[in-house]
Design a protein around this motif. Structure first.
Motif, mmCIF file in Angstrom:
data_model
loop_
_atom_site.group_PDB
_atom_site.id
_atom_site.type_symbol
_atom_site.label_atom_id
_atom_site.label_comp_id
_atom_site.label_asym_id
_atom_site.label_seq_id
_atom_site.Cartn_x
_atom_site.Cartn_y
_atom_site.Cartn_z
ATOM 1 N N SER A 66 34.197 38.532 34.002
ATOM 2 C CA SER A 66 32.737 38.478 33.908
ATOM 3 C C SER A 66 32.234 37.419 32.938
ATOM 4 O O SER A 66 31.037 37.138 32.901
ATOM 5 C CB SER A 66 32.194 39.852 33.483
ATOM 6 N N VAL A 67 33.127 36.831 32.147
ATOM 7 C CA VAL A 67 32.726 35.772 31.217
ATOM 8 C C VAL A 67 32.301 34.543 32.005
ATOM 9 O O VAL A 67 32.807 34.272 33.105
ATOM 10 C CB VAL A 67 33.882 35.457 30.252
ATOM 11 N N LYS A 68 31.354 33.795 31.454
ATOM 12 C CA LYS A 68 30.891 32.581 32.110
ATOM 13 C C LYS A 68 32.048 31.602 32.255
ATOM 14 O O LYS A 68 32.776 31.347 31.303
ATOM 15 C CB LYS A 68 29.764 31.955 31.295
ATOM 16 N N HIS A 69 32.198 31.074 33.470
ATOM 17 C CA HIS A 69 33.329 30.206 33.811
ATOM 18 C C HIS A 69 34.656 30.930 33.548
ATOM 19 O O HIS A 69 35.643 30.319 33.106
ATOM 20 C CB HIS A 69 33.293 28.892 33.027
ATOM 21 N N GLY A 70 34.667 32.218 33.819
ATOM 22 C CA GLY A 70 35.854 33.013 33.522
ATOM 23 C C GLY A 70 37.058 32.628 34.342
ATOM 24 O O GLY A 70 38.186 32.610 33.844
ATOM 25 N N LEU A 71 36.839 32.302 35.613
ATOM 26 C CA LEU A 71 37.969 31.942 36.461
ATOM 27 C C LEU A 71 38.663 30.679 35.975
ATOM 28 O O LEU A 71 39.878 30.531 36.107
ATOM 29 C CB LEU A 71 37.508 31.774 37.909
ATOM 30 N N VAL A 72 37.883 29.753 35.412
ATOM 31 C CA VAL A 72 38.480 28.515 34.892
ATOM 32 C C VAL A 72 39.202 28.787 33.579
ATOM 33 O O VAL A 72 40.296 28.271 33.323
ATOM 34 C CB VAL A 72 37.390 27.446 34.703
ATOM 35 N N ARG A 73 38.603 29.615 32.736
ATOM 36 C CA ARG A 73 39.215 29.895 31.445
ATOM 37 C C ARG A 73 40.471 30.749 31.571
ATOM 38 O O ARG A 73 41.297 30.769 30.654
ATOM 39 C CB ARG A 73 38.204 30.604 30.543
ATOM 40 N N LEU A 74 40.594 31.488 32.665
ATOM 41 C CA LEU A 74 41.756 32.345 32.814
ATOM 42 C C LEU A 74 43.045 31.545 32.992
ATOM 43 O O LEU A 74 44.138 32.115 32.868
ATOM 44 C CB LEU A 74 41.568 33.272 34.020
ATOM 45 N N HIS A 75 42.968 30.275 33.289
ATOM 46 C CA HIS A 75 44.181 29.459 33.367
ATOM 47 C C HIS A 75 44.831 29.306 31.997
ATOM 48 O O HIS A 75 46.016 28.978 31.913
ATOM 49 C CB HIS A 75 43.860 28.089 33.966
ATOM 50 N N ASN A 76 44.065 29.539 30.939
ATOM 51 C CA ASN A 76 44.607 29.508 29.576
ATOM 52 C C ASN A 76 44.528 30.885 28.930
ATOM 53 O O ASN A 76 44.370 31.003 27.718
ATOM 54 C CB ASN A 76 43.832 28.496 28.719
ATOM 55 N N VAL A 77 44.635 31.935 29.752
ATOM 56 C CA VAL A 77 44.502 33.276 29.212
ATOM 57 C C VAL A 77 45.645 33.612 28.254
ATOM 58 O O VAL A 77 45.489 34.411 27.338
ATOM 59 C CB VAL A 77 44.457 34.310 30.368
ATOM 60 N N TRP A 78 46.800 32.965 28.439
ATOM 61 C CA TRP A 78 47.930 33.192 27.551
ATOM 62 C C TRP A 78 48.006 32.145 26.452
ATOM 63 O O TRP A 78 48.977 32.117 25.688
ATOM 64 C CB TRP A 78 49.237 33.168 28.344
ATOM 65 N N GLY A 79 46.980 31.300 26.354
ATOM 66 C CA GLY A 79 46.986 30.260 25.347
ATOM 67 C C GLY A 79 47.746 29.037 25.821
ATOM 68 O O GLY A 79 48.488 29.067 26.810
ATOM 69 N N VAL A 80 47.581 27.965 25.100
ATOM 70 C CA VAL A 80 48.274 26.722 25.413
ATOM 71 C C VAL A 80 49.631 26.749 24.742
ATOM 72 O O VAL A 80 49.783 27.255 23.630
ATOM 73 C CB VAL A 80 47.452 25.507 24.935
ATOM 74 N N GLY A 81 50.635 26.225 25.402
ATOM 75 C CA GLY A 81 51.982 26.183 24.834
ATOM 76 C C GLY A 81 52.021 25.431 23.529
ATOM 77 O O GLY A 81 51.211 24.530 23.267
ATOM 78 N N GLY A 82 52.992 25.842 22.662
ATOM 79 C CA GLY A 82 53.061 25.249 21.329
ATOM 80 C C GLY A 82 53.145 23.740 21.339
ATOM 81 O O GLY A 82 52.496 23.059 20.557
#
Length: 437
Positions: free
Chosen positions: A270-286
């Motif tokens: 439900s977050v704005k642009h949530g589908l796009v942000r979910l690609h980084n739901v686990w964070g960016v690799g170190g």
């Protein structure tokens, strides 16, 4: 027999010819030799006027012979030894018989050639323990190489079609026990396998099984509802399952942790642009994070440790960054914080933290030494903001050396203190031209 009479006639003709040709004086000798060596011409076939070119001992000797009478053949028995009186056939011919008598006492009613038996493919059921033994090596190997194609081939060969939902369930369970980067790889694997190895029902059943067992998962993974909600939201963002999955799943249970995972997924979507942000739901690799971000996170880690003194939490935060090659920055920031604080209590706490990291091998000796040497190189610039930097650094290095995690190689490279003023500014003109021997 006709053949014997024909042989006698031939013999008579030959005898008349010999008598006609022989001279008068040689009749006695001829009769003597004919009695000793009398040969008969044998007929090769039963046809008339055909005479063989070879001689045999007599018609009676080859009468019952098994040899071919047309002059051909190797003298082998007829029918390969399968013919003749009292012979039932060639050895092994009983195995090739197509007809079987039903009234035979030895008749095999379970013979596949009878036509009344139908074979069907039976796939044995695999237990959950055996499935885990098959799935775990595939997932762990994928964590090592990151090759989704190889993982797809392994799943297709080893996992039955009807148990692919169990593969999804076990893969997510294994990823929940690993780092965020491995969870990201698991989400990518499920997305890549969707369509040709996995279908929508497999992913749906796997996630439903995890939601049902969330009470057991939370015993080993305290944040299991949050992590499971992230997996559900990521699967919806990757178009592996439809968004209505959340609506149907919410109606199946009233468990607290069950609903918490569903609510987590709904919040992310439900977050704005949530589908796009979910690609980084686990964070960016170190390795993909910017250096400024990592430096800031390490600085916040040290500040939180100074206020709380919790070494385990600091260790967990350092592991979550997943940058073992950049741990020298943590050592650098800790030393600079100790120099700027000029406080014995903070120096002791930071020394204790570095010792704990060295004992747990979170910070390797190479990274520890590199962090101290970076401070030694930047000390002239640091001393401009911290005038007592040389004195504080000497004290802090001595404290760390006594704790036993600092080597002699570092202490030998410790820079000396600042030059003491021994000549006033007004006296410089008197010794400027003098050479000091």
């Amino acid at each position: 027999m006709a053949s014997d009479s024909l042989d006698v006639e031939i013999e008579k003709e030959l005898g008349l010819d010999e008598k006609a040709v022989a001279p008068p004086g040689a009749s006695a000798n001829h009769e003597a030799t004919s009695k000793k060596k009398q040969k008969k011409v044998s007929r090769q076939s039963s046809r008339e006027n055909v005479v063989a070119s070879t001689f045999f001992s007599g018609p009676r000797s080859w009468k019952n012979s098994r040899r071919s009478r047309n002059g051909y053949g190797r003298g082998l028995p007829k029918k390969g030894g399968a013919g003749g009186k009292g012979v039932w056939g060639a050895p092994g011919s009983e195995l090739l018989e197509t007809y079987e008598d039903v009234n035979d006492p030895n008749y095999d009613y379970e013979n596949l050639n009878n036509g009344d038996i139908e074979l069907k493919v039976v796939v044995p059921e695999i237990s959950d323990e055996e499935m885990r033994k098959k799935v775990e090596p595939i997932v762990l190997e994928y964590f090592e190489n990151g090759d989704t194609h190889e993982a797809a081939v392994s799943v297709e060969d080893c996992i039955p079609y009807k148990r692919r939902d169990t593969f999804v369930q076990l893969a997510i369970e294994i990823a929940m026990d690993h780092k965020p980067s491995h969870r990201e790889m698991t989400s990518v694997l499920i997305s890549d396998l969707f369509g040709h190895i996995l279908v929508e029902s497999d992913i749906t059943k796997g996630l439903e099984s995890l939601l049902v067992n969330v009470n057991d998962l939370i015993l080993d993974i305290p944040d299991a509802p949050t992590v499971l909600g992230n997996f559900i939201a990521r699967a919806i963002a990757d178009d592996c399952i439809p968004p209505k999955f959340l609506i149907t799943a919410k109606e199946k249970s009233t468990n607290q942790y069950y609903l918490e995972a569903i609510h987590r997924a709904e919040t992310l979507l439900s977050v704005k642009h949530g589908l796009v942000r979910l690609h980084n739901v686990w964070g960016v690799g170190g390795a993909l994070r910017p250096v400024k971000y990592l430096t800031r996170q390490m600085s916040l880690l040290l500040q939180e440790f100074i206020s709380s003194g919790d070494i385990e939490e600091a260790s967990r935060c350092l592991r979550s960054l997943e940058v073992p090659h950049f741990h020298h920055e943590l050592v650098y920031e800790a030393i600079v914080m100790a120099l700027e604080a000029n406080n014995a209590h903070k120096e002791e706490a930071l020394c204790k933290l570095l010792k704990a990291f060295d004992a747990a091998v979170l910070v390797t000796p190479d990274q520890m030494e590199r962090g101290f040497l970076r401070v030694f190189d930047d000390l002239p610039d640091i001393s401009m903001d911290v005038p007592l930097a040389y004195i504080i650094l000497d004290r802090f290095v001595d404290r760390c050396y006594k704790e036993g995690f600092l080597t002699d190689n570092v202490t030998k490279k410790l820079p000396s203190r600042g030059r003491k003023r021994f000549v006033s500014e007004g006296d410089q003109q008197f010794i400027r031209n003098n050479r000091i021997l």
